[in-house]
Design an enzyme around this catalytic site. Sequence first.
Site, PDB file in Angstrom:
ATOM      1  N   GLU A 148      78.891 -38.571-129.385  1.00 15.50           N
ATOM      2  CA  GLU A 148      80.021 -39.163-130.117  1.00 15.50           C
ATOM      3  C   GLU A 148      80.952 -38.084-130.666  1.00 15.50           C
ATOM      4  OE1 GLU A 148      77.460 -41.683-132.431  1.00 15.50           O
ATOM      5  OE2 GLU A 148      76.965 -42.670-130.550  1.00 15.50           O
ATOM      6  N   GLY A 166      73.303 -46.782-127.123  1.00 13.79           N
ATOM      7  CA  GLY A 166      73.792 -48.042-127.695  1.00 13.79           C
ATOM      8  C   GLY A 166      74.015 -49.148-126.680  1.00 13.79           C
ATOM      9  N   HIS A 170      76.474 -33.974-130.547  1.00 13.58           N
ATOM     10  CA  HIS A 170      76.160 -35.365-130.212  1.00 13.58           C
ATOM     11  C   HIS A 170      77.286 -35.933-129.348  1.00 13.58           C
ATOM     12  CE1 HIS A 170      75.558 -39.656-130.523  1.00 13.58           C
ATOM     13  NE2 HIS A 170      74.290 -39.355-130.740  1.00 13.58           N
ATOM     14  N   ASN A 184      68.736 -40.871-135.932  1.00 12.20           N
ATOM     15  CA  ASN A 184      70.133 -40.573-136.245  1.00 12.20           C
ATOM     16  C   ASN A 184      70.798 -41.862-136.728  1.00 12.20           C
ATOM     17  OD1 ASN A 184      72.835 -39.916-136.250  1.00 12.20           O
ATOM     18  ND2 ASN A 184      73.007 -39.626-134.032  1.00 12.20           N
ATOM     19  N   SER A 193      69.036 -45.698-126.415  1.00  8.50           N
ATOM     20  CA  SER A 193      68.397 -47.024-126.394  1.00  8.50           C
ATOM     21  C   SER A 193      66.871 -46.979-126.491  1.00  8.50           C
ATOM     22  CB  SER A 193      68.837 -47.807-125.150  1.00  8.50           C
ATOM     23  OG  SER A 193      70.217 -48.091-125.226  1.00  8.50           O
ATOM     24  N   GLU A 222      70.548 -36.877-124.072  1.00  6.96           N
ATOM     25  CA  GLU A 222      70.977 -38.251-124.336  1.00  6.96           C
ATOM     26  C   GLU A 222      72.055 -38.653-123.328  1.00  6.96           C
ATOM     27  OE1 GLU A 222      70.340 -39.444-128.683  1.00  6.96           O
ATOM     28  OE2 GLU A 222      72.085 -38.170-128.722  1.00  6.96           O
ATOM     29  N   LYS A 262      73.810 -42.237-137.709  1.00  6.99           N
ATOM     30  CA  LYS A 262      75.256 -42.273-137.439  1.00  6.99           C
ATOM     31  C   LYS A 262      76.003 -42.684-138.723  1.00  6.99           C
ATOM     32  CE  LYS A 262      74.023 -43.029-132.687  1.00  6.99           C
ATOM     33  NZ  LYS A 262      74.390 -43.463-131.364  1.00  6.99           N
TER      34      LYS A 262
HETATM   35  P1  13P Z   1      70.861 -45.552-129.634  1.00  6.07           P
HETATM   36  O1  13P Z   1      69.365 -45.340-129.845  1.00  6.07           O
HETATM   37  O2  13P Z   1      71.448 -46.513-130.586  1.00  6.07           O
HETATM   38  O3  13P Z   1      71.143 -45.836-128.197  1.00  6.07           O
HETATM   39  O4  13P Z   1      71.557 -44.140-129.981  1.00  6.07           O
HETATM   40  C1  13P Z   1      71.035 -42.978-129.473  1.00  6.07           C
HETATM   41  C2  13P Z   1      71.682 -41.824-130.131  1.00  6.07           C
HETATM   42  O5  13P Z   1      72.859 -41.568-129.947  1.00  6.07           O
HETATM   43  C3  13P Z   1      70.874 -40.997-131.042  1.00  6.07           C
HETATM   44  O6  13P Z   1      71.528 -39.825-131.397  1.00  6.07           O
END
Ligand code: 13P
Length: 239
Positions: A94, A166, A92, A7, A198, A160, A9
């Site tokens: 976010e 992150g 997601h 992803n 992560s 997740e 983002k």
């Molecule tokens: P990170 O791998 O940067 O922690 O993000 C995970 C994520 O949100 C994938 O959708």
Amino acid sequence: MRYVFGNWKMNGTLAFAKEYVDKLLELVRPASVQVALFPPFTALGGFSDFVKGTFLKFGAQNMHYEDSGAFTGEISPVMLKEFDVDYVLIGHSERRHIFLENDEMLMKKVEAAHRHDIPVVFCVGETLEERRSGITRDILKRQLILVQDILSTGDIVAYEPVWAIGTGVTPTMEEIGESISWVKELLKAELPVLYGGSVNKGNAADIARVSEVDGVLVGGASLKVEEFAIIIEAFDQNI
Ligand code: 13P
């Protein structure tokens, strides 16, 4: 079959995507892993050309549940269909936390994706506060309650934990296995469940050895093509 999904983002121009895809195709040829990338909307058109005829799949990071209308800034399933996306990410963390998408909206999005035959990658996960309060299972149940009957063959779920996204911090391998087992118990259909949060080249092999894990949804580390290739290989080897 296992899954390594990336992803991006809000990262990656069309030029970046072209260079990345060419390099990734040079670096890996997975035997037992399905690889998909989720670039921003603006790169989807190019992406569909770049990956044509290759093993690489791709999808969108979000979509609206209506086919068209007065929804400034939104993208509809009909528009995604035009690019022949293989997947759409729904829910997601976010989207849930920054853009305040709630369980009802997310259910409508799953229904809309199904109406247009777009397989869904449905994301769930608890916050740090929820984990500390010992309510992780309740939260996952609440996040799945409206969709557990409608997610079906072809769809995927991604677990997740918000506090692992992150941050460089991951749950223990045991905790990952436990949460994924719980998600599988809640689902009516037998669907692959991925871990996200992560994931990097240093922990991918350990995560790949957790038997409940069907794959990973990688954020930051998926932007570095060499690192993403190492993660794909970790899952290709640990079958
Ligand atoms: P990170 O791998 O940067 O922690 O993000 C995970 C994520 O949100 C994938 O959708």
